[in-house]
Design a protein around this motif. Structure first.
Motif, PDB file in Angstrom:
ATOM      1  N   ASN A 178     -19.567 -16.403  -3.094  1.00  0.00           N
ATOM      2  CA  ASN A 178     -20.732 -15.517  -3.140  1.00  0.00           C
ATOM      3  C   ASN A 178     -21.898 -16.171  -3.862  1.00  0.00           C
ATOM      4  OD1 ASN A 178     -22.277 -13.294  -4.850  1.00  0.00           O
ATOM      5  ND2 ASN A 178     -21.632 -12.382  -2.924  1.00  0.00           N
ATOM      6  N   TRP A 179     -21.620 -16.786  -4.970  1.00  0.00           N
ATOM      7  CA  TRP A 179     -22.697 -17.428  -5.747  1.00  0.00           C
ATOM      8  C   TRP A 179     -23.280 -18.608  -5.009  1.00  0.00           C
ATOM      9  CZ3 TRP A 179     -22.096 -17.480 -11.765  1.00  0.00           C
ATOM     10  CH2 TRP A 179     -21.997 -16.157 -12.199  1.00  0.00           C
ATOM     11  N   LYS A 182     -25.296 -17.027  -1.949  1.00  0.00           N
ATOM     12  CA  LYS A 182     -26.532 -16.354  -2.369  1.00  0.00           C
ATOM     13  C   LYS A 182     -27.412 -17.257  -3.212  1.00  0.00           C
ATOM     14  CE  LYS A 182     -25.982 -11.490  -2.508  1.00  0.00           C
ATOM     15  NZ  LYS A 182     -25.953 -10.404  -3.497  1.00  0.00           N
ATOM     16  N   GLN A 183     -27.108 -18.542  -3.249  1.00  0.00           N
ATOM     17  CA  GLN A 183     -27.929 -19.534  -3.938  1.00  0.00           C
ATOM     18  C   GLN A 183     -27.942 -19.380  -5.462  1.00  0.00           C
ATOM     19  OE1 GLN A 183     -31.424 -20.937  -2.273  1.00  0.00           O
ATOM     20  NE2 GLN A 183     -30.839 -20.509  -0.202  1.00  0.00           N
ATOM     21  N   VAL A 184     -27.049 -18.527  -5.993  1.00  0.00           N
ATOM     22  CA  VAL A 184     -27.011 -18.381  -7.451  1.00  0.00           C
ATOM     23  C   VAL A 184     -26.604 -19.711  -8.099  1.00  0.00           C
ATOM     24  CG1 VAL A 184     -25.910 -17.186  -9.372  1.00  0.00           C
ATOM     25  CG2 VAL A 184     -26.510 -15.931  -7.314  1.00  0.00           C
ATOM     26  N   ARG A 186     -27.198 -22.717  -6.989  1.00  0.00           N
ATOM     27  CA  ARG A 186     -28.366 -23.611  -6.987  1.00  0.00           C
ATOM     28  C   ARG A 186     -29.310 -23.250  -8.116  1.00  0.00           C
ATOM     29  NH1 ARG A 186     -31.912 -24.041  -2.034  1.00  0.00           N
ATOM     30  NH2 ARG A 186     -31.970 -26.265  -2.423  1.00  0.00           N
ATOM     31  N   ARG A 187     -29.503 -21.947  -8.266  1.00  0.00           N
ATOM     32  CA  ARG A 187     -30.420 -21.487  -9.309  1.00  0.00           C
ATOM     33  C   ARG A 187     -29.864 -21.853 -10.686  1.00  0.00           C
ATOM     34  NH1 ARG A 187     -33.034 -20.814 -12.546  1.00  0.00           N
ATOM     35  NH2 ARG A 187     -34.742 -19.416 -13.065  1.00  0.00           N
ATOM     36  N   LEU A 188     -28.529 -21.723 -10.847  1.00  0.00           N
ATOM     37  CA  LEU A 188     -27.905 -22.082 -12.126  1.00  0.00           C
ATOM     38  C   LEU A 188     -28.027 -23.575 -12.385  1.00  0.00           C
ATOM     39  CD1 LEU A 188     -24.654 -19.928 -12.158  1.00  0.00           C
ATOM     40  CD2 LEU A 188     -26.739 -19.594 -13.480  1.00  0.00           C
ATOM     41  N   ARG A 189     -28.002 -24.327 -11.298  1.00  0.00           N
ATOM     42  CA  ARG A 189     -28.121 -25.767 -11.424  1.00  0.00           C
ATOM     43  C   ARG A 189     -29.478 -26.149 -12.012  1.00  0.00           C
ATOM     44  NH1 ARG A 189     -27.801 -29.587  -6.175  1.00  0.00           N
ATOM     45  NH2 ARG A 189     -27.403 -31.560  -7.212  1.00  0.00           N
ATOM     46  N   TRP A 346     -22.345 -27.468  -5.072  1.00  0.00           N
ATOM     47  CA  TRP A 346     -23.242 -26.417  -5.572  1.00  0.00           C
ATOM     48  C   TRP A 346     -23.813 -25.594  -4.432  1.00  0.00           C
ATOM     49  CZ3 TRP A 346     -24.203 -25.371 -10.685  1.00  0.00           C
ATOM     50  CH2 TRP A 346     -23.830 -26.336 -11.627  1.00  0.00           C
ATOM     51  N   GLU A 347     -23.953 -26.231  -3.255  1.00  0.00           N
ATOM     52  CA  GLU A 347     -24.566 -25.509  -2.144  1.00  0.00           C
ATOM     53  C   GLU A 347     -23.920 -25.919  -0.837  1.00  0.00           C
ATOM     54  OE1 GLU A 347     -28.613 -27.198  -1.285  1.00  0.00           O
ATOM     55  OE2 GLU A 347     -28.300 -28.004  -3.282  1.00  0.00           O
TER      56      GLU A 347
ATOM     57  N   LEU B  56     -33.530 -30.555  -6.637  1.00  0.00           N
ATOM     58  CA  LEU B  56     -32.434 -29.867  -5.945  1.00  0.00           C
ATOM     59  C   LEU B  56     -31.929 -30.659  -4.743  1.00  0.00           C
ATOM     60  CD1 LEU B  56     -33.267 -26.062  -5.861  1.00  0.00           C
ATOM     61  CD2 LEU B  56     -31.372 -27.189  -6.999  1.00  0.00           C
ATOM     62  N   ARG B  74     -29.410 -34.690 -11.542  1.00  0.00           N
ATOM     63  CA  ARG B  74     -29.686 -33.534 -12.391  1.00  0.00           C
ATOM     64  C   ARG B  74     -30.049 -33.926 -13.827  1.00  0.00           C
ATOM     65  NH1 ARG B  74     -26.361 -29.417 -15.034  1.00  0.00           N
ATOM     66  NH2 ARG B  74     -27.424 -27.430 -14.865  1.00  0.00           N
ATOM     67  N   LEU B  86     -36.907 -19.852  -5.881  1.00  0.00           N
ATOM     68  CA  LEU B  86     -36.457 -20.357  -4.585  1.00  0.00           C
ATOM     69  C   LEU B  86     -36.968 -19.435  -3.479  1.00  0.00           C
ATOM     70  CD1 LEU B  86     -32.773 -21.129  -5.592  1.00  0.00           C
ATOM     71  CD2 LEU B  86     -34.584 -22.799  -5.230  1.00  0.00           C
ATOM     72  N   SER B  89     -34.300 -15.381  -2.610  1.00  0.00           N
ATOM     73  CA  SER B  89     -34.037 -15.035  -4.001  1.00  0.00           C
ATOM     74  C   SER B  89     -32.546 -15.083  -4.315  1.00  0.00           C
ATOM     75  CB  SER B  89     -34.622 -13.670  -4.351  1.00  0.00           C
ATOM     76  OG  SER B  89     -34.667 -12.834  -3.233  1.00  0.00           O
ATOM     77  N   ALA B  90     -32.244 -15.618  -5.476  1.00  0.00           N
ATOM     78  CA  ALA B  90     -30.864 -15.822  -5.908  1.00  0.00           C
ATOM     79  C   ALA B  90     -30.556 -14.857  -7.044  1.00  0.00           C
ATOM     80  CB  ALA B  90     -30.680 -17.265  -6.372  1.00  0.00           C
ATOM     81  N   PHE B  91     -29.696 -13.874  -6.759  1.00  0.00           N
ATOM     82  CA  PHE B  91     -29.366 -12.902  -7.802  1.00  0.00           C
ATOM     83  C   PHE B  91     -27.867 -12.774  -7.988  1.00  0.00           C
ATOM     84  CE2 PHE B  91     -33.522 -10.922  -6.412  1.00  0.00           C
ATOM     85  CZ  PHE B  91     -34.209 -11.414  -7.499  1.00  0.00           C
ATOM     86  N   PHE B 104     -30.717 -14.608 -16.850  1.00  0.00           N
ATOM     87  CA  PHE B 104     -31.445 -15.865 -16.677  1.00  0.00           C
ATOM     88  C   PHE B 104     -32.122 -16.281 -17.979  1.00  0.00           C
ATOM     89  CE2 PHE B 104     -31.256 -15.069 -12.022  1.00  0.00           C
ATOM     90  CZ  PHE B 104     -30.712 -16.292 -11.679  1.00  0.00           C
ATOM     91  N   LEU B 107     -29.875 -18.018 -20.405  1.00  0.00           N
ATOM     92  CA  LEU B 107     -29.510 -19.389 -20.043  1.00  0.00           C
ATOM     93  C   LEU B 107     -30.475 -20.381 -20.686  1.00  0.00           C
ATOM     94  CD1 LEU B 107     -28.714 -19.061 -16.235  1.00  0.00           C
ATOM     95  CD2 LEU B 107     -27.168 -18.841 -18.166  1.00  0.00           C
TER      96      LEU B 107
END
Ligand code: ATP
Ligand code: MG
Lengths: 349, 303
Positions: A178-179, A182-184, A186-189, A346-347, B56, B74, B86, B89-91, B104, B107
């Motif tokens: 799921n993460w 939903k690109q979570v 990537r965002r965490l990265r 990650w993706e 990315l 990275r 992005l 949206s990443a939630f 967020f 973090l």
């Protein structure tokens, strides 16, 4: 860093506890099995042979004390004999004065044999005692562990291990998929955190959930209606529990690393966990299975988690019994975890 | 010109997906404190370019310096200094708007109070306790922007931040972005709203097929186009023949509702029209970025 760990753990825990379907499959579903099987088999294994009895005396008293039979009293021999003839009772003991007389039905050979042996044995023992002589041959009988665990005693560790395993695998796999989808991830990265923070917070949530599950399952099984009795070394099951959770967490991460969609991950998790559930002694004691099946089941981590939990929760084994389940589970975790870390992305694509 | 080193230096980056050249030799420099826009039709390579700069995606060739450092592999030291929204949206699943933002924020070691203020800034205070999946498209977008800005980064990357926003929310976001720029932050953003880019950006790059076709301040681009001014009248207020006869009218065409006169000398044309008393419903449209876009890509722009 610790702030990131805490907040990620919280985010995952909320995601878990706010999902009704997940809660159902983690708690209610395994509990349903525990309750249904627990009630269904409540009296199994405690079953005693019933024998008819007429009269009174030391032999009948001694028979009752063996605990192996239950006596059904009759006032007259005729009524009792009719019951034996009808096949309702395997035998009738008539004790008048110094004579003990057993009538049995020949239709049920094995039960007749048991009844004959029992009554004869008790009578002879009393004879020896009455003679005042010390017995020539000493006879000692002790119960060995433990083909005769009451069902709740093996159902609880089995269903508990299974419930915990399912939740750990699905939780880890579905969060990762799921993460990622939903690109979570990537965002965490893009946030200044390490992958191990993400991993350890997910593991912490998995362990916490498993702990709650264990409390609930054992708590319910301990209710008088089910009558679970914990052994004195139950606390030795904690390392087995933790290592078991770890092993299934690693399997979940592996599935999560491979699968692109939640549907695929659910399917894969089922393919892995379902056969294990049936072949690892979740619903019936594995000792009753044919030898080849027992060998197959030894390849499953669930079997070892199950064995370990059973050994300490109900069988009262000592710490030396930790070795095999713990070693297998650690090995499993290392191998699967290593592969998962290699396949992890990650993706997508 | 400033003496501070540029915030972003991109040199000749390439990225191909199989046969498709998503980014095909892109170079640009963004000064510190600059508001830089990337425009282009769908599939032009805007997102790919942005994500390469963010670290990315790894380019097949070329180099990127972000705040003087290499963003890939990275680079954790760089991450607190950049904020990224992005395109999708990443939630976190099942969390409320406030919880998303607080997660967020933490973090980056930012407290919950700042997160709350951020929610206010994007106008989501009344949706604070709404779960992510119950937010409208525009609200999600605003939350996603708040998540990118919560740690007050030096360089902000926004991928189509105003898509899905209503006019009011768009204006509000403009104010937020301008305020950020005034504090000396660098903003790189993509958009399909050319009028908006014209208003907000110090410089824009127009992309198509993975290449930058033009890059300049919007006013320079428009001026460089040397495009005619369009004078638009209500249909019927003037006949086609009369319109063509006006001195300075280069081209005239009409549709059902309007008559358009293209001219490079709008002043005499307008005075002639005024003399004839045909100024009712008159509009004057000078060249915009849309004309630049049309000229460069050969495509009509439809937002
Ligand atoms: N991961 C990927 N795999 C394969 N092709 C990709 C991938 N990402 C982008 N592309 C392709 O690269 C091209 C550029 O995509 P990109 O997302 O950068 O466009 P864009 O300018 O952001 O478009 P939009 O305005 O629709 O957001 C597209 O043709 C797209 O199909
Ligand atoms: Mg894009």
């Amino acid at each position: 860093m610790s702030g990131a760990f805490t907040s990620l753990s919280k985010a995952m825990a909320k995601g878990f506890f706010r999902d009704k379907a997940t809660l159902f499959f983690s708690f209610i579903f395994p509990l349903m099995f525990l309750v249904i099987f627990g009630l269904l088999f409540r009296d199994a294994g405690a079953e005693k042979i019933k024998i008819g009895a007429v009269g009174d005396g030391p032999v009948l008293a001694a028979l009752e004390q063996t605990g192996a039979v239950e006596l059904e009293r009759f006032d007259s021999v005729e009524v009792g004999v009719r019951k034996v003839r009808d096949g309702d009772l395997p035998g009738l003991v008539e004790a008048t004065g110094d004579t003990v007389r057993l009538r049995f039905a020949a239709s049920d050979q094995s039960r007749a044999g048991i009844v004959r042996g029992l009554v004869a044995g008790v009578t002879q023992e009393l004879n020896v005692r009455a003679s005042g002589q010390p017995p020539r041959f000493a006879f000692a009988a002790e119960q060995v562990e433990d083909a005769s665990l009451k069902p709740i005693q093996y159902l609880t560790p089995g269903i508990m291990s299974w419930g915990i395993a399912v939740t750990a695998v699905f939780g880890a796999a579905l969060t990762m998929v799921n993460w990622r989808r939903k690109q979570v991830l990537r965002r965490l990265r893009l946030a200044p955190i390490t992958p191990s923070t993400v991993l350890s917070s997910r593991l912490t949530v998995t362990i916490a959930v498993a702990f709650v599950q264990a409390l609930v399952f054992v708590g319910v099984a301990l209710l008088p209606i089910f009558g679970l009795r914990l052994s004195g070394t139950w606390w030795l099951s904690i390392p087995v529990f933790l290592l078991g959770v770890l092993a299934f967490f690693a399997i979940g991460m592996l599935i999560g690393a491979f699968c692109k969609t939640e549907e695929a991950a659910t399917g894969a998790a089922n393919i892995v966990v379902l056969p294990m559930a049936f072949l690892s002694g979740t619903f019936f004691p594995i000792d009753a299975a044919p030898p080849w099946l027992q060998s197959v089941s030894k390849a499953f981590p669930l079997r070892h988690m199950n064995d370990g939990m059973m050994d300490f929760l109900v069988r009262g084994q000592d710490a030396s019994a930790l070795l095999v389940p713990c070693a297998v589970l650690v090995g499993f975790t290392l191998v699967v975890g290593f592969i998962a870390s290699k396949v992890f992305t990650w993706e997508d694509s | 010109m400033t003496l501070t080193p540029p915030a972003i230096v991109v040199e000749d980056i390439h990225k191909a997906y199989g046969e498709l050249k998503a980014v095909d030799g892109v170079s640009f420099t963004v000064a510190e404190g600059e508001f830089f826009g990337i425009l282009g039709p769908n599939g032009a390579g805007k997102t790919t370019t942005l994500e390469i700069v963010e670290g990315l995606r790894v380019p097949d060739g070329g180099s990127v310096r972000l705040l003087g450092e290499n963003p890939f592999p990275r680079n954790v030291a760089l991450l607190p200094r950049i904020g990224v929204q992005l395109q999708a949206s990443a939630f976190f699943e099942k969390l409320t708007a406030r919880e998303q933002l607080e997660t967020f924020a933490s973090l980056y070691g930012i407290d919950a109070k700042t997160a709350g203020e951020m929610l206010d800034l994007v106008g989501l205070t009344d949706k604070a306790d709404t779960r992510e999946d119950k937010l409208s498209g525009g609200q999600r977008q605003r939350l996603s922007i708040a998540c990118a800005l919560v740690h007050d980064p030096d360089v902000v990357f926004l991928d189509e931040p105003t898509a899905a926003l209503d006019p009011q929310a768009r204006r509000n976001l403009w104010d937020v972005l301008r305020a950020i720029q005034e504090r000396g932050k660098t903003i790189v953003y993509t958009t399909h709203y050319l009028d908006e880019a014209e208003i907000l950006c110090d410089r824009v790059a127009i992309m198509d097929h993975g290449r930058i076709l033009a890059m300049d301040p919007p006013a320079t681009l428009v001026r460089g186009l040397d495009a005619p001014t369009h004078v638009i009248l209500e249909r019927g207020s003037l006949s086609l023949e009369d319109a063509r006869a006006i001195a300075g009218a280069d081209d005239v065409h009409a549709d059902e509702v309007s008559l358009t006169i293209s001219t490079r000398t709008p002043a005499p044309v307008l005075s002639t029209l005024a003399e004839r008393g045909t100024l009712d419903g008159l509009q004057v449209r000078t060249a915009t970025l849309e004309d630049v876009f049309l000229d460069l890509t050969g495509r009509e722009y439809r937002a």
